[in-house]
Design an enzyme around this catalytic site. Structure first.
Site, mmCIF file in Angstrom:
data_model
loop_
_atom_site.group_PDB
_atom_site.id
_atom_site.type_symbol
_atom_site.label_atom_id
_atom_site.label_comp_id
_atom_site.label_asym_id
_atom_site.label_seq_id
_atom_site.Cartn_x
_atom_site.Cartn_y
_atom_site.Cartn_z
ATOM 1 N N HIS A 97 -59.743 -40.138 -74.558
ATOM 2 C CA HIS A 97 -58.735 -41.104 -75.023
ATOM 3 C C HIS A 97 -57.360 -40.519 -74.700
ATOM 4 O O HIS A 97 -57.123 -39.324 -74.874
ATOM 5 C CB HIS A 97 -58.900 -41.306 -76.526
ATOM 6 N N CYS A 133 -58.526 -47.278 -81.671
ATOM 7 C CA CYS A 133 -58.589 -46.647 -80.338
ATOM 8 C C CYS A 133 -60.008 -46.227 -79.947
ATOM 9 O O CYS A 133 -60.274 -45.962 -78.774
ATOM 10 C CB CYS A 133 -57.657 -45.446 -80.265
ATOM 11 N N ASN A 149 -50.596 -44.765 -74.506
ATOM 12 C CA ASN A 149 -51.797 -44.938 -75.329
ATOM 13 C C ASN A 149 -52.146 -46.431 -75.391
ATOM 14 O O ASN A 149 -51.517 -47.193 -76.112
ATOM 15 C CB ASN A 149 -51.547 -44.381 -76.725
HETATM 16 N N1 COA Z 1 -37.778 -39.276 -79.751
HETATM 17 C C1 COA Z 1 -37.091 -38.242 -80.245
HETATM 18 N N2 COA Z 1 -37.403 -37.636 -81.381
HETATM 19 C C2 COA Z 1 -38.453 -38.100 -82.061
HETATM 20 C C3 COA Z 1 -39.216 -39.182 -81.611
HETATM 21 C C4 COA Z 1 -38.831 -39.778 -80.402
HETATM 22 N N3 COA Z 1 -39.511 -40.814 -79.864
HETATM 23 N N4 COA Z 1 -40.218 -39.425 -82.488
HETATM 24 C C5 COA Z 1 -40.092 -38.516 -83.466
HETATM 25 N N5 COA Z 1 -39.024 -37.714 -83.216
HETATM 26 C C6 COA Z 1 -38.521 -36.581 -84.005
HETATM 27 C C7 COA Z 1 -38.915 -36.654 -85.448
HETATM 28 O O1 COA Z 1 -38.024 -37.468 -86.168
HETATM 29 C C8 COA Z 1 -38.824 -35.195 -85.859
HETATM 30 O O2 COA Z 1 -37.479 -34.888 -86.097
HETATM 31 P P1 COA Z 1 -37.051 -33.848 -87.255
HETATM 32 O O3 COA Z 1 -37.710 -32.565 -86.877
HETATM 33 O O4 COA Z 1 -35.578 -33.852 -87.147
HETATM 34 O O5 COA Z 1 -37.606 -34.439 -88.509
HETATM 35 C C9 COA Z 1 -39.247 -34.448 -84.609
HETATM 36 O O6 COA Z 1 -39.123 -35.394 -83.520
HETATM 37 C C10 COA Z 1 -40.669 -33.919 -84.665
HETATM 38 O O7 COA Z 1 -41.511 -34.959 -85.117
HETATM 39 P P2 COA Z 1 -43.070 -34.770 -85.228
HETATM 40 O O8 COA Z 1 -43.678 -36.048 -85.655
HETATM 41 O O9 COA Z 1 -43.359 -33.543 -86.064
HETATM 42 O O10 COA Z 1 -43.407 -34.440 -83.704
HETATM 43 P P3 COA Z 1 -44.744 -34.022 -83.064
HETATM 44 O O11 COA Z 1 -44.577 -32.814 -82.257
HETATM 45 O O12 COA Z 1 -45.893 -34.035 -84.043
HETATM 46 O O13 COA Z 1 -45.016 -35.193 -82.015
HETATM 47 C C11 COA Z 1 -46.374 -37.162 -81.851
HETATM 48 C C12 COA Z 1 -45.150 -36.518 -82.487
HETATM 49 C C13 COA Z 1 -46.520 -38.565 -82.420
HETATM 50 C C14 COA Z 1 -46.162 -37.240 -80.371
HETATM 51 C C15 COA Z 1 -47.626 -36.324 -82.156
HETATM 52 O O14 COA Z 1 -47.650 -35.978 -83.515
HETATM 53 C C16 COA Z 1 -48.898 -37.018 -81.817
HETATM 54 O O15 COA Z 1 -49.181 -37.319 -80.684
HETATM 55 N N6 COA Z 1 -49.743 -37.263 -82.822
HETATM 56 C C17 COA Z 1 -51.024 -37.859 -82.632
HETATM 57 C C18 COA Z 1 -50.839 -39.306 -82.336
HETATM 58 C C19 COA Z 1 -52.114 -39.959 -82.004
HETATM 59 O O16 COA Z 1 -52.999 -39.384 -81.461
HETATM 60 N N7 COA Z 1 -52.119 -41.219 -82.369
HETATM 61 C C20 COA Z 1 -53.058 -42.139 -81.974
HETATM 62 C C21 COA Z 1 -54.432 -41.837 -82.347
HETATM 63 S S1 COA Z 1 -55.192 -43.148 -81.591
#
Ligand code: COA
Length: 321
Positions: A248, A112, A278
Protein backbone atom coordinates in the site's frame (compact mmCIF):
# COMPACT_ATOMS: atom_id res chain seq x y z
CA UNK A 1 -9.64 -25.00 -7.60
CA UNK A 2 -7.38 -21.99 -7.35
CA UNK A 3 -7.72 -18.38 -8.49
CA UNK A 4 -5.07 -17.01 -10.81
CA UNK A 5 -4.58 -13.42 -11.96
CA UNK A 6 -5.49 -13.54 -15.65
CA UNK A 7 -5.31 -9.81 -16.33
CA UNK A 8 -4.88 -6.41 -14.74
CA UNK A 9 -5.77 -2.81 -15.52
CA UNK A 10 -5.67 0.57 -13.88
CA UNK A 11 -6.73 4.14 -14.38
CA UNK A 12 -5.71 7.51 -12.98
CA UNK A 13 -7.71 10.70 -13.52
CA UNK A 14 -6.24 13.19 -15.99
CA UNK A 15 -5.80 16.08 -13.59
CA UNK A 16 -2.40 16.10 -11.88
CA UNK A 17 -1.86 18.08 -8.70
CA UNK A 18 1.81 18.67 -7.84
CA UNK A 19 3.31 19.61 -4.51
CA UNK A 20 4.02 23.04 -6.02
CA UNK A 21 0.29 23.40 -6.78
CA UNK A 22 -0.51 22.56 -3.15
CA UNK A 23 1.96 25.18 -1.92
CA UNK A 24 -0.31 27.78 -3.49
CA UNK A 25 -3.31 27.07 -1.27
CA UNK A 26 -2.13 25.31 1.90
CA UNK A 27 0.70 26.08 4.28
CA UNK A 28 3.08 23.38 3.08
CA UNK A 29 6.22 22.91 1.02
CA UNK A 30 7.32 20.50 -1.68
CA UNK A 31 10.30 19.67 0.51
CA UNK A 32 8.14 18.74 3.52
CA UNK A 33 5.82 16.53 1.48
CA UNK A 34 8.63 14.79 -0.41
CA UNK A 35 10.83 14.10 2.61
CA UNK A 36 8.00 13.06 4.99
CA UNK A 37 5.91 11.03 2.53
CA UNK A 38 7.73 10.46 -0.78
CA UNK A 39 4.86 12.07 -2.73
CA UNK A 40 5.66 14.50 -5.58
CA UNK A 41 2.34 14.62 -7.42
CA UNK A 42 -1.03 12.90 -7.43
CA UNK A 43 -4.08 12.52 -9.72
CA UNK A 44 -7.37 14.12 -8.73
CA UNK A 45 -10.77 13.18 -10.16
CA UNK A 46 -12.81 15.86 -11.92
CA UNK A 47 -15.81 17.35 -10.17
CA UNK A 48 -18.23 15.03 -11.98
CA UNK A 49 -15.88 12.06 -12.15
CA UNK A 50 -16.94 9.28 -9.77
CA UNK A 51 -15.36 6.17 -8.31
CA UNK A 52 -17.38 4.07 -10.77
CA UNK A 53 -16.03 6.15 -13.69
CA UNK A 54 -12.46 5.33 -12.65
CA UNK A 55 -13.30 1.69 -11.89
CA UNK A 56 -14.94 1.22 -15.29
CA UNK A 57 -11.84 2.38 -17.14
CA UNK A 58 -9.58 0.10 -15.10
CA UNK A 59 -12.01 -2.82 -15.49
CA UNK A 60 -12.19 -2.53 -19.29
CA UNK A 61 -8.39 -2.61 -19.54
CA UNK A 62 -8.21 -5.65 -17.23
CA UNK A 63 -10.86 -7.49 -19.26
CA UNK A 64 -8.92 -6.86 -22.46
CA UNK A 65 -5.71 -7.98 -20.78
CA UNK A 66 -7.36 -11.20 -19.56
CA UNK A 67 -9.11 -11.77 -22.90
CA UNK A 68 -12.55 -12.00 -21.29
CA UNK A 69 -15.88 -10.46 -22.23
CA UNK A 70 -18.93 -9.40 -20.17
CA UNK A 71 -20.42 -12.88 -20.59
CA UNK A 72 -17.43 -14.46 -18.81
CA UNK A 73 -17.54 -12.43 -15.58
CA UNK A 74 -19.53 -14.19 -12.86
CA UNK A 75 -18.59 -12.13 -9.79
CA UNK A 76 -17.73 -8.48 -9.15
CA UNK A 77 -16.21 -7.35 -5.85
CA UNK A 78 -15.15 -3.75 -5.36
CA UNK A 79 -13.11 -2.41 -2.46
CA UNK A 80 -14.01 1.23 -1.94
CA UNK A 81 -14.67 3.74 0.82
CA UNK A 82 -15.97 6.37 -1.59
CA UNK A 83 -19.03 4.96 -3.37
CA UNK A 84 -20.85 7.17 -5.92
CA UNK A 85 -24.11 6.52 -4.08
CA UNK A 86 -25.11 4.76 -0.89
CA UNK A 87 -26.94 2.30 -3.12
CA UNK A 88 -26.80 0.82 -5.69
CA UNK A 89 -23.28 -0.20 -4.70
CA UNK A 90 -20.31 0.50 -6.98
CA UNK A 91 -20.14 -3.17 -8.02
CA UNK A 92 -23.69 -2.95 -9.34
CA UNK A 93 -23.14 0.40 -11.07
CA UNK A 94 -20.04 -1.05 -12.69
CA UNK A 95 -21.90 -4.19 -13.72
CA UNK A 96 -24.47 -2.08 -15.60
CA UNK A 97 -21.76 -0.04 -17.34
CA UNK A 98 -20.00 -3.20 -18.49
CA UNK A 99 -23.19 -4.86 -19.71
CA UNK A 100 -22.80 -7.74 -17.29
CA UNK A 101 -26.08 -9.06 -15.91
CA UNK A 102 -27.14 -11.37 -13.11
CA UNK A 103 -23.90 -12.23 -11.31
CA UNK A 104 -23.33 -11.07 -7.71
CA UNK A 105 -21.84 -7.58 -7.57
CA UNK A 106 -21.01 -5.78 -4.35
CA UNK A 107 -18.61 -3.47 -2.58
CA UNK A 108 -16.61 -4.05 0.56
CA UNK A 109 -15.72 -1.21 2.83
CA UNK A 110 -12.31 -1.62 4.45
CA UNK A 111 -10.72 1.76 3.69
CA UNK A 112 -7.20 1.43 2.26
CA UNK A 113 -7.25 -2.35 2.80
CA UNK A 114 -10.38 -2.60 0.61
CA UNK A 115 -8.67 -4.23 -2.36
CA UNK A 116 -7.05 -6.93 -0.20
CA UNK A 117 -10.44 -7.63 1.39
CA UNK A 118 -12.10 -7.79 -2.06
CA UNK A 119 -9.36 -10.03 -3.45
CA UNK A 120 -9.62 -12.40 -0.50
CA UNK A 121 -13.40 -12.69 -0.85
CA UNK A 122 -13.25 -13.24 -4.61
CA UNK A 123 -10.50 -15.83 -4.20
CA UNK A 124 -12.75 -17.82 -1.88
CA UNK A 125 -15.63 -17.76 -4.38
CA UNK A 126 -13.29 -19.08 -7.07
CA UNK A 127 -11.58 -21.65 -4.84
CA UNK A 128 -14.93 -23.10 -3.75
CA UNK A 129 -16.28 -23.24 -7.29
CA UNK A 130 -18.88 -20.48 -6.78
CA UNK A 131 -17.25 -18.32 -9.45
CA UNK A 132 -14.96 -19.06 -12.39
CA UNK A 133 -14.06 -15.57 -13.55
CA UNK A 134 -14.12 -12.78 -10.98
CA UNK A 135 -13.51 -9.07 -11.35
CA UNK A 136 -11.80 -7.52 -8.35
CA UNK A 137 -11.48 -3.76 -8.10
CA UNK A 138 -9.88 -1.27 -5.75
CA UNK A 139 -11.15 2.23 -6.51
CA UNK A 140 -11.39 5.42 -4.52
CA UNK A 141 -11.85 9.16 -4.86
CA UNK A 142 -10.65 10.29 -1.44
CA UNK A 143 -10.01 13.77 -2.83
CA UNK A 144 -13.76 14.26 -2.48
CA UNK A 145 -13.56 13.59 1.27
CA UNK A 146 -10.50 15.50 2.39
CA UNK A 147 -10.65 18.97 3.81
CA UNK A 148 -8.53 20.92 1.32
CA UNK A 149 -7.62 23.38 4.06
CA UNK A 150 -6.13 20.65 6.29
CA UNK A 151 -2.48 20.32 5.32
CA UNK A 152 -2.00 17.23 7.48
CA UNK A 153 -4.27 15.15 5.21
CA UNK A 154 -4.89 16.91 1.89
CA UNK A 155 -1.30 16.47 0.71
CA UNK A 156 -1.54 12.68 1.13
CA UNK A 157 -4.69 11.37 -0.49
CA UNK A 158 -5.51 11.00 -4.18
CA UNK A 159 -7.73 9.17 -6.65
CA UNK A 160 -7.47 6.12 -8.91
CA UNK A 161 -8.64 2.61 -9.68
CA UNK A 162 -7.04 -0.78 -10.24
CA UNK A 163 -8.63 -3.98 -11.49
CA UNK A 164 -7.74 -7.65 -11.53
CA UNK A 165 -9.48 -10.52 -13.32
CA UNK A 166 -9.25 -13.83 -11.48
CA UNK A 167 -9.78 -17.09 -13.32
CA UNK A 168 -10.23 -20.58 -11.92
CA UNK A 169 -7.18 -22.77 -12.54
CA UNK A 170 -5.64 -25.92 -11.16
CA UNK A 171 -2.32 -24.28 -10.31
CA UNK A 172 -2.27 -21.86 -7.36
CA UNK A 173 -2.26 -18.17 -8.23
CA UNK A 174 -3.55 -16.52 -5.06
CA UNK A 175 -1.74 -18.81 -2.62
CA UNK A 176 -3.07 -17.31 0.61
CA UNK A 177 -4.73 -14.18 1.94
CA UNK A 178 -4.59 -12.82 5.47
CA UNK A 179 -7.14 -10.30 6.72
CA UNK A 180 -7.32 -8.51 10.04
CA UNK A 181 -9.08 -5.61 11.72
CA UNK A 182 -9.08 -3.91 15.10
CA UNK A 183 -11.81 -1.37 15.72
CA UNK A 184 -10.14 -0.13 18.89
CA UNK A 185 -8.15 2.16 16.60
CA UNK A 186 -11.25 3.74 15.05
CA UNK A 187 -10.40 7.23 16.32
CA UNK A 188 -6.94 7.42 14.74
CA UNK A 189 -8.14 7.58 11.13
CA UNK A 190 -11.72 8.31 10.20
CA UNK A 191 -14.25 10.26 8.22
CA UNK A 192 -16.56 11.34 11.01
CA UNK A 193 -19.89 11.62 9.23
CA UNK A 194 -22.27 9.52 7.19
CA UNK A 195 -25.81 8.39 6.51
CA UNK A 196 -27.00 7.40 9.97
CA UNK A 197 -25.01 10.22 11.56
CA UNK A 198 -27.29 12.43 9.47
CA UNK A 199 -24.50 14.05 7.41
CA UNK A 200 -24.64 16.81 10.04
CA UNK A 201 -21.01 17.81 9.63
CA UNK A 202 -21.21 17.65 5.86
CA UNK A 203 -24.21 19.99 5.94
CA UNK A 204 -22.36 22.38 8.19
CA UNK A 205 -19.50 22.39 5.65
CA UNK A 206 -17.20 21.22 8.38
CA UNK A 207 -15.76 17.82 7.65
CA UNK A 208 -12.77 16.00 6.25
CA UNK A 209 -10.66 12.93 6.87
CA UNK A 210 -9.30 13.06 10.43
CA UNK A 211 -5.97 11.37 11.05
CA UNK A 212 -3.50 11.23 13.91
CA UNK A 213 -0.70 10.72 11.42
CA UNK A 214 2.21 9.88 13.67
CA UNK A 215 0.16 7.38 15.71
CA UNK A 216 -1.17 5.75 12.52
CA UNK A 217 2.41 5.57 11.29
CA UNK A 218 3.65 3.61 14.31
CA UNK A 219 0.80 1.10 14.28
CA UNK A 220 1.06 0.70 10.49
CA UNK A 221 4.76 -0.16 10.60
CA UNK A 222 4.37 -2.67 13.45
CA UNK A 223 1.20 -4.22 12.09
CA UNK A 224 2.37 -4.56 8.50
CA UNK A 225 5.75 -5.83 9.70
CA UNK A 226 4.00 -8.61 11.62
CA UNK A 227 1.60 -9.26 8.73
CA UNK A 228 4.27 -9.92 6.11
CA UNK A 229 6.04 -12.33 8.44
CA UNK A 230 2.70 -14.05 9.24
CA UNK A 231 2.12 -14.47 5.50
CA UNK A 232 5.50 -16.12 4.96
CA UNK A 233 5.15 -18.33 8.03
CA UNK A 234 1.70 -19.54 7.02
CA UNK A 235 3.21 -20.74 3.74
CA UNK A 236 6.45 -22.08 5.23
CA UNK A 237 8.59 -19.93 2.96
CA UNK A 238 11.62 -17.78 3.62
CA UNK A 239 11.95 -14.04 2.90
CA UNK A 240 14.33 -14.75 0.02
CA UNK A 241 11.53 -16.40 -1.99
CA UNK A 242 9.65 -13.11 -2.50
CA UNK A 243 10.30 -11.62 -5.93
CA UNK A 244 8.24 -8.44 -5.45
CA UNK A 245 6.69 -6.59 -2.55
CA UNK A 246 3.62 -4.65 -3.71
CA UNK A 247 2.74 -2.49 -0.74
CA UNK A 248 0.00 0.00 0.00
CA UNK A 249 1.39 3.39 -0.99
CA UNK A 250 0.74 5.58 2.07
CA UNK A 251 4.23 6.73 2.97
CA UNK A 252 7.63 5.85 1.48
CA UNK A 253 9.06 5.52 4.98
CA UNK A 254 6.45 2.87 5.89
CA UNK A 255 7.22 1.04 2.62
CA UNK A 256 10.96 1.12 3.34
CA UNK A 257 10.41 -0.18 6.89
CA UNK A 258 8.42 -3.18 5.61
CA UNK A 259 10.99 -3.91 2.88
CA UNK A 260 13.65 -3.89 5.59
CA UNK A 261 11.59 -6.31 7.69
CA UNK A 262 11.67 -8.63 4.66
CA UNK A 263 15.38 -7.99 3.94
CA UNK A 264 14.26 -6.91 0.47
CA UNK A 265 16.25 -4.24 -1.40
CA UNK A 266 14.06 -1.38 -2.62
CA UNK A 267 14.76 -2.53 -6.20
CA UNK A 268 12.34 -5.39 -5.50
CA UNK A 269 9.55 -3.19 -4.21
CA UNK A 270 6.99 -1.60 -6.54
CA UNK A 271 6.84 2.05 -5.53
CA UNK A 272 4.33 4.38 -7.17
CA UNK A 273 3.73 6.79 -4.31
CA UNK A 274 5.81 9.58 -5.87
CA UNK A 275 3.26 10.03 -8.68
CA UNK A 276 0.13 8.40 -7.21
CA UNK A 277 -0.01 9.56 -3.58
CA UNK A 278 -2.24 7.49 -1.32
CA UNK A 279 -5.10 6.28 -3.53
CA UNK A 280 -6.62 4.20 -0.72
CA UNK A 281 -8.10 0.90 -1.99
CA UNK A 282 -6.70 1.57 -5.48
CA UNK A 283 -3.10 1.79 -4.38
CA UNK A 284 -2.14 -1.90 -4.42
CA UNK A 285 -3.82 -2.85 -7.74
CA UNK A 286 -2.42 0.34 -9.31
CA UNK A 287 1.10 -0.62 -8.21
CA UNK A 288 0.57 -4.22 -9.32
CA UNK A 289 -0.56 -3.12 -12.77
CA UNK A 290 2.33 -0.63 -13.05
CA UNK A 291 4.89 -3.35 -12.24
CA UNK A 292 3.33 -5.79 -14.71
CA UNK A 293 3.01 -3.27 -17.55
CA UNK A 294 6.58 -1.99 -17.30
CA UNK A 295 7.81 -5.58 -17.45
CA UNK A 296 9.32 -5.86 -13.97
CA UNK A 297 6.77 -8.39 -12.69
CA UNK A 298 6.90 -11.57 -14.76
CA UNK A 299 4.71 -14.67 -14.95
CA UNK A 300 5.67 -17.28 -12.37
CA UNK A 301 7.11 -14.78 -9.89
CA UNK A 302 6.09 -14.68 -6.23
CA UNK A 303 4.40 -11.48 -5.08
CA UNK A 304 3.56 -10.23 -1.62
CA UNK A 305 0.74 -7.68 -1.52
CA UNK A 306 -0.14 -5.77 1.65
CA UNK A 307 -2.31 -2.86 2.77
CA UNK A 308 -3.36 -1.03 5.90
CA UNK A 309 -6.24 1.37 6.43
CA UNK A 310 -8.74 3.10 8.68
CA UNK A 311 -10.52 0.92 11.21
CA UNK A 312 -7.85 -0.28 11.44
CA UNK A 313 -8.10 -2.90 8.72
CA UNK A 314 -5.15 -4.68 7.18
CA UNK A 315 -4.51 -7.53 4.81
CA UNK A 316 -1.99 -9.34 2.66
CA UNK A 317 -1.89 -11.81 -0.19
CA UNK A 318 0.82 -14.17 -1.37
CA UNK A 319 0.44 -14.54 -5.11
CA UNK A 320 2.13 -16.64 -7.78
CA UNK A 321 1.65 -14.38 -10.80
N1 COA B 1 3.29 20.61 5.43
C1 COA B 1 4.10 21.14 6.35
N2 COA B 1 4.07 20.80 7.63
C2 COA B 1 3.17 19.89 8.01
C3 COA B 1 2.29 19.30 7.11
C4 COA B 1 2.37 19.70 5.77
N3 COA B 1 1.58 19.17 4.81
N4 COA B 1 1.50 18.41 7.76
C5 COA B 1 1.88 18.44 9.05
N5 COA B 1 2.89 19.34 9.20
C6 COA B 1 3.63 19.69 10.43
C7 COA B 1 2.85 19.41 11.68
O1 COA B 1 1.97 20.48 11.97
C8 COA B 1 3.96 19.28 12.70
O2 COA B 1 4.37 20.57 13.08
P1 COA B 1 4.84 20.89 14.58
O3 COA B 1 6.02 20.00 14.81
O4 COA B 1 5.15 22.33 14.51
O5 COA B 1 3.66 20.52 15.43
C9 COA B 1 5.10 18.66 11.91
O6 COA B 1 4.77 18.87 10.52
C10 COA B 1 5.28 17.17 12.17
O7 COA B 1 4.01 16.55 12.09
P2 COA B 1 3.85 14.99 12.25
O8 COA B 1 2.43 14.64 12.05
O9 COA B 1 4.50 14.56 13.54
O10 COA B 1 4.75 14.51 11.03
P3 COA B 1 5.16 13.08 10.62
O11 COA B 1 6.61 12.99 10.45
O12 COA B 1 4.51 12.02 11.47
O13 COA B 1 4.55 12.94 9.15
C11 COA B 1 2.65 11.93 8.10
C12 COA B 1 3.16 13.07 8.98
C13 COA B 1 1.14 12.06 7.97
C14 COA B 1 3.28 12.06 6.74
C15 COA B 1 3.03 10.58 8.72
O14 COA B 1 2.72 10.58 10.09
C16 COA B 1 2.34 9.42 8.08
O15 COA B 1 2.53 9.12 6.93
N6 COA B 1 1.52 8.70 8.86
C17 COA B 1 0.85 7.53 8.40
C18 COA B 1 -0.25 7.94 7.48
C19 COA B 1 -0.91 6.77 6.87
O16 COA B 1 -0.32 5.77 6.63
N7 COA B 1 -2.17 7.00 6.63
C20 COA B 1 -2.97 6.21 5.85
C21 COA B 1 -3.12 4.83 6.29
S1 COA B 1 -4.08 4.26 5.01
Amino acid sequence: MHARIAGTGSYLPEKILTNADLEKFVDTTDEWIRTRTGIESRHIAGEDETTTDLAEKAARIAMLDAGVGPEDIDLIVVGTATPDLVFPNVGTLLQARLDIHGCPAFSVEAACAGFLYALSIAEKFVATGSARCAMVIGADTLSKMVDWKDRSTCVLFADGAGAVILKATEEPGIISTHLHADGRYKDLLLYPDGVSKGFKKVRAGNVGVIMKGNEVYKVAVNTLGALVLETLKANHIGKEKIDWLIPHQANIRIIEAIAKRLDLPMERVIVTIQHHGNTSAASVPLALDAGIRDGRIKRGQLLLLEAFGGGFTWGSALVRY
